[in-house]
Design a protein around this motif. Structure first.
Motif, PDB file in Angstrom:
ATOM      1  N   VAL A 203      -3.368  -2.466  -6.753  1.00 20.54           N
ATOM      2  CA  VAL A 203      -2.095  -2.484  -6.025  1.00 20.54           C
ATOM      3  C   VAL A 203      -1.489  -1.091  -5.970  1.00 20.54           C
ATOM      4  N   ASP A 204      -0.563  -0.922  -5.000  1.00 21.60           N
ATOM      5  CA  ASP A 204       0.329   0.230  -4.957  1.00 21.60           C
ATOM      6  C   ASP A 204       1.702  -0.215  -5.442  1.00 21.60           C
ATOM      7  N   VAL A 205       2.404   0.687  -6.118  1.00 19.49           N
ATOM      8  CA  VAL A 205       3.747   0.387  -6.626  1.00 19.49           C
ATOM      9  C   VAL A 205       4.736   1.353  -5.978  1.00 19.49           C
ATOM     10  N   TYR A 206       5.792   0.787  -5.403  1.00 18.50           N
ATOM     11  CA  TYR A 206       6.852   1.575  -4.775  1.00 18.50           C
ATOM     12  C   TYR A 206       8.151   1.340  -5.539  1.00 18.50           C
ATOM     13  N   VAL A 207       8.834   2.415  -5.883  1.00 21.76           N
ATOM     14  CA  VAL A 207      10.186   2.348  -6.462  1.00 21.76           C
ATOM     15  C   VAL A 207      11.070   3.167  -5.526  1.00 21.76           C
ATOM     16  N   THR A 208      11.884   2.477  -4.720  1.00 22.21           N
ATOM     17  CA  THR A 208      12.607   3.134  -3.629  1.00 22.21           C
ATOM     18  C   THR A 208      14.074   2.725  -3.630  1.00 22.21           C
ATOM     19  N   ALA A 209      14.838   3.369  -2.767  1.00 24.36           N
ATOM     20  CA  ALA A 209      16.182   2.877  -2.483  1.00 24.36           C
ATOM     21  C   ALA A 209      16.070   1.492  -1.858  1.00 24.36           C
ATOM     22  N   PRO A 210      17.052   0.608  -2.107  1.00 24.98           N
ATOM     23  CA  PRO A 210      16.978  -0.733  -1.530  1.00 24.98           C
ATOM     24  C   PRO A 210      16.832  -0.689  -0.013  1.00 24.98           C
ATOM     25  N   GLY A 211      15.883  -1.475   0.496  1.00 24.23           N
ATOM     26  CA  GLY A 211      15.694  -1.586   1.935  1.00 24.23           C
ATOM     27  C   GLY A 211      14.871  -0.494   2.574  1.00 24.23           C
ATOM     28  N   ALA A 212      14.363   0.451   1.806  1.00 30.58           N
ATOM     29  CA  ALA A 212      13.592   1.555   2.390  1.00 30.58           C
ATOM     30  C   ALA A 212      12.339   1.034   3.091  1.00 30.58           C
ATOM     31  N   ASP A 213      11.973   1.682   4.177  1.00 28.39           N
ATOM     32  CA  ASP A 213      10.768   1.345   4.933  1.00 28.39           C
ATOM     33  C   ASP A 213       9.566   1.895   4.174  1.00 28.39           C
ATOM     34  N   LEU A 214       8.703   0.998   3.696  1.00 28.14           N
ATOM     35  CA  LEU A 214       7.587   1.445   2.867  1.00 28.14           C
ATOM     36  C   LEU A 214       6.595   2.304   3.643  1.00 28.14           C
ATOM     37  N   THR A 215       6.528   2.153   4.957  1.00 32.42           N
ATOM     38  CA  THR A 215       5.591   2.980   5.718  1.00 32.42           C
ATOM     39  C   THR A 215       6.015   4.441   5.732  1.00 32.42           C
ATOM     40  N   ALA A 216       7.281   4.698   5.381  1.00 35.53           N
ATOM     41  CA  ALA A 216       7.775   6.077   5.332  1.00 35.53           C
ATOM     42  C   ALA A 216       7.891   6.579   3.897  1.00 35.53           C
ATOM     43  N   GLU A 217       7.445   5.786   2.927  1.00 32.29           N
ATOM     44  CA  GLU A 217       7.578   6.136   1.513  1.00 32.29           C
ATOM     45  C   GLU A 217       6.204   6.364   0.896  1.00 32.29           C
ATOM     46  N   ALA A 218       6.169   7.221  -0.110  1.00 28.95           N
ATOM     47  CA  ALA A 218       4.944   7.399  -0.891  1.00 28.95           C
ATOM     48  C   ALA A 218       5.006   6.494  -2.109  1.00 28.95           C
TER      49      ALA A 218
ATOM     50  N   THR B  17       2.407  -3.723  -3.489  1.00 30.80           N
ATOM     51  CA  THR B  17       1.639  -4.093  -2.304  1.00 30.80           C
ATOM     52  C   THR B  17       0.147  -4.033  -2.609  1.00 30.80           C
ATOM     53  N   VAL B  18      -0.627  -4.699  -1.782  1.00 26.96           N
ATOM     54  CA  VAL B  18      -2.069  -4.531  -1.851  1.00 26.96           C
ATOM     55  C   VAL B  18      -2.389  -3.054  -1.618  1.00 26.96           C
ATOM     56  N   ALA B  19      -3.291  -2.517  -2.414  1.00 23.55           N
ATOM     57  CA  ALA B  19      -3.588  -1.082  -2.358  1.00 23.55           C
ATOM     58  C   ALA B  19      -3.936  -0.650  -0.942  1.00 23.55           C
ATOM     59  N   GLY B  20      -3.223   0.367  -0.456  1.00 22.69           N
ATOM     60  CA  GLY B  20      -3.492   0.931   0.848  1.00 22.69           C
ATOM     61  C   GLY B  20      -2.834   0.224   2.010  1.00 22.69           C
ATOM     62  N   ASP B  21      -2.082  -0.836   1.748  1.00 24.22           N
ATOM     63  CA  ASP B  21      -1.468  -1.598   2.839  1.00 24.22           C
ATOM     64  C   ASP B  21      -0.002  -1.867   2.521  1.00 24.22           C
ATOM     65  N   PRO B  22       0.908  -0.959   2.937  1.00 22.93           N
ATOM     66  CA  PRO B  22       2.323  -1.139   2.596  1.00 22.93           C
ATOM     67  C   PRO B  22       2.946  -2.377   3.222  1.00 22.93           C
ATOM     68  N   ALA B  23       2.301  -2.966   4.213  1.00 25.25           N
ATOM     69  CA  ALA B  23       2.848  -4.177   4.825  1.00 25.25           C
ATOM     70  C   ALA B  23       2.518  -5.430   4.019  1.00 25.25           C
ATOM     71  N   ALA B  24       1.532  -5.346   3.134  1.00 21.98           N
ATOM     72  CA  ALA B  24       1.096  -6.514   2.364  1.00 21.98           C
ATOM     73  C   ALA B  24       1.836  -6.547   1.030  1.00 21.98           C
TER      74      ALA B  24
ATOM     75  N   ALA C 286       4.184 -19.442 -12.867  1.00 21.59           N
ATOM     76  CA  ALA C 286       5.329 -20.292 -12.553  1.00 21.59           C
ATOM     77  C   ALA C 286       5.296 -20.669 -11.077  1.00 21.59           C
ATOM     78  N   THR C 287       6.429 -20.588 -10.403  1.00 20.22           N
ATOM     79  CA  THR C 287       6.533 -21.058  -9.024  1.00 20.22           C
ATOM     80  C   THR C 287       6.332 -19.921  -8.034  1.00 20.22           C
ATOM     81  N   GLY C 288       6.176 -20.298  -6.758  1.00 23.07           N
ATOM     82  CA  GLY C 288       6.106 -19.303  -5.703  1.00 23.07           C
ATOM     83  C   GLY C 288       4.711 -18.801  -5.439  1.00 23.07           C
ATOM     84  N   THR C 289       4.598 -17.929  -4.426  1.00 25.26           N
ATOM     85  CA  THR C 289       3.292 -17.452  -3.968  1.00 25.26           C
ATOM     86  C   THR C 289       2.940 -16.062  -4.468  1.00 25.26           C
ATOM     87  N   SER C 290       3.888 -15.332  -5.029  1.00 23.91           N
ATOM     88  CA  SER C 290       3.557 -14.006  -5.541  1.00 23.91           C
ATOM     89  C   SER C 290       2.548 -14.127  -6.680  1.00 23.91           C
ATOM     90  N   PRO C 291       1.522 -13.284  -6.702  1.00 25.46           N
ATOM     91  CA  PRO C 291       0.527 -13.391  -7.778  1.00 25.46           C
ATOM     92  C   PRO C 291       1.026 -12.876  -9.111  1.00 25.46           C
TER      93      PRO C 291
END
Length: 447
Positions: free
Chosen positions: A145-160, A186-193, A218-223
């Motif tokens: 996976v890739d890990v992003y720590v950003t300002a709330p709401g930041a567009d991940l495609t514009a973030e490292a 996100t899935v490694a290499g895919d900021p949309a996933a 527990a619950t939900g779809t996040s792995p």
């Protein structure tokens, strides 16, 4: 001492309560060590350091407090608490502790391949105006996976991303100014996933955070969920969209079929025409406080149960309609359906209003209970055993009036497997019958 994972409602306290009371520097000449149980299918564990039990009975996602040690080599051993015995699952391994470092030993991986991940950080590496964060990939069933720590709401495609990593690896430590952030995985290499989204998290100045991605059981779809450790405790951070879940069990023998209504939406009952002794599957809804009404089927004016339920993220809850109709009420029990590979988890609930207090015998098949000791004695109506760990095998369950060996229910043979979760609920006789029986739930009836 070890910390139970705090409810999510306590997360703000964990994140904002880590500052020192003053700015006086603290001189530390020792090493610090703590332990996190992050194996998703392992039993509770004891942790031994140089042969002495320092952490006892820690379950999945529990963490110990820091212990102080002088520098040097130490033997660390982790024992899984299997039924009737403790089995060593890690070690003994030798760990060299250096002064002025804080160590976290993470017991990670599925139980068949459990191994330690060791994180070592400077004790004095946090400034009052920054938050320090270290992220560990401790989820054996999650991909790279890739890990992003950003300002709330930041567009991940514009973030490292903070970085990319796989199971067993770590990112950081990284220091960031205190304030509001959003943590996304996100899935490694895919900021949309996006596989995990924390929503807005406020990081306090001076806080020292260890975030470990663990398998979501527990619950939900996040792995994954995030285990968040600070100097003062542990919390679990769920995906912002993680739901709560509940099911309804009709265990009122003379109530007739019922509808289940949420928040007075009588036109759209979530369950309709449920008869004794049937039950629903788990219904996932956003975490919130819900009003739940149980009415006679098709008769919204005949309200049998009216209860407010505070349903939290990641929690599964069973709502039992219990007792005869004249005294009907809601019995609410929190479920723990995390499978443990080495053993079965079995819970027995006393839901028979006519049975009175009972003894419950769990014996090897063919055992004469006249000479046996009950596994549970004097269990009152609406009492329950909690989850009991049993070795995979076939057992005979017999329920008797307290103090007797005359069977009221059973003997019934049950076969339980490692990794199975089982619930049995004592009930009154079916219409037209005279024998008490059981409502079987979970893996007793799983396809």
């Amino acid at each position: 001492m070890w910390h139970r994972v705090l409810p999510v409602a306590a997360l703000a306290l964990v994140l904002t309560g880590c500052d020192n009371d003053d700015d006086t520097p603290v001189t530390v000449t020792s090493a610090q060590l703590r332990v996190l149980h992050a194996s998703p299918d392992a039993p509770a564990v004891n942790v031994l350091i140089d042969g002495e039990t320092r952490v006892a009975g820690a379950d999945f996602k529990d963490a110990s407090s820091y212990n102080l040690f002088t520098s040097g080599d130490y033997s660390i051993q982790v024992d899984g608490l299997t039924p009737g015995a403790a089995t060593t699952v890690i070690g003994p391994v030798s760990v060299a502790l250096e002064e002025n470092l804080e160590y976290t030993v993470i017991a990670a991986g599925e139980v068949a391949n459990i191994a330690p991940i060791i994180v070592a950080l400077p004790i004095d590496g946090v400034t009052p105006t920054d938050a320090r964060a270290t992220v560990v990939h401790g989820a054996p069933n999650a991909p790279a996976v890739d890990v992003y720590v950003t300002a709330p709401g930041a567009d991940l495609t514009a973030e490292a991303p903070l970085g990319s990593f796989s199971f067993g690896e770590q990112l950081g430590p990284v220091s960031v100014p205190f304030g509001a952030y959003q943590i996304r995985v996100t899935v490694a290499g895919d900021p949309a996933a996006v596989a995990f989204d924390s929503g807005t998290v406020n990081l306090a100045g001076g806080s020292d955070l260890l975030l470990t991605a663990v398998d979501n059981t527990a619950t939900g779809t996040s792995p994954i969920t995030l285990s968040l450790l600070t100097d003062t405790g542990a919390a679990e951070l769920f995906d912002v969209n993680a739901p709560t879940a509940f099911r309804v069990i009709h265990n009122s023998p003379d109530a007739g079929p019922v509808d289940v209504v949420i928040n007075d939406d009588f036109a759209n009952p979530v369950l309709a025409g449920v008869d004794f002794p049937n039950f629903s599957g788990f219904l996932e809804v956003p975490a919130d406080t819900y009003n739940v009404k149980v009415t006679a089927a098709g008769q919204p004016g005949v309200i049998a149960i009216d209860a407010d339920l505070d349903l939290a993220q990641g929690v599964e809850t069973s709502v039992y309609a219990v007792d005869v109709f004249a005294n009907i009420g809601a019995q609410v029990l929190v479920d723990d359906r995390r499978p443990v590979a080495t053993q079965a988890k079995v819970r027995i609930v006393h839901g028979s209003p006519s049975a009175g207090p009972v003894d419950i015998f769990v014996t090897a098949p063919g055992t004469d209970i006249a000479t046996a000791t009950p596994a549970f004695s004097n269990v009152a109506f609406q009492g329950e055993t909690g989850y009991v760990d049993l070795a995979p095998a076939t057992y005979t369950v017999t329920v008797t009036p307290t103090g007797t060996t005359t069977a009221a229910i059973g003997p019934i043979d049950i076969t339980v497997d490692g990794g199975g979760v089982y619930t049995a609920v004592a009930r009154d006789p079916l219409p037209g019958e005279t024998a008490l029986g059981l409502i079987l739930l979970d893996d007793f009836v799983a396809p």
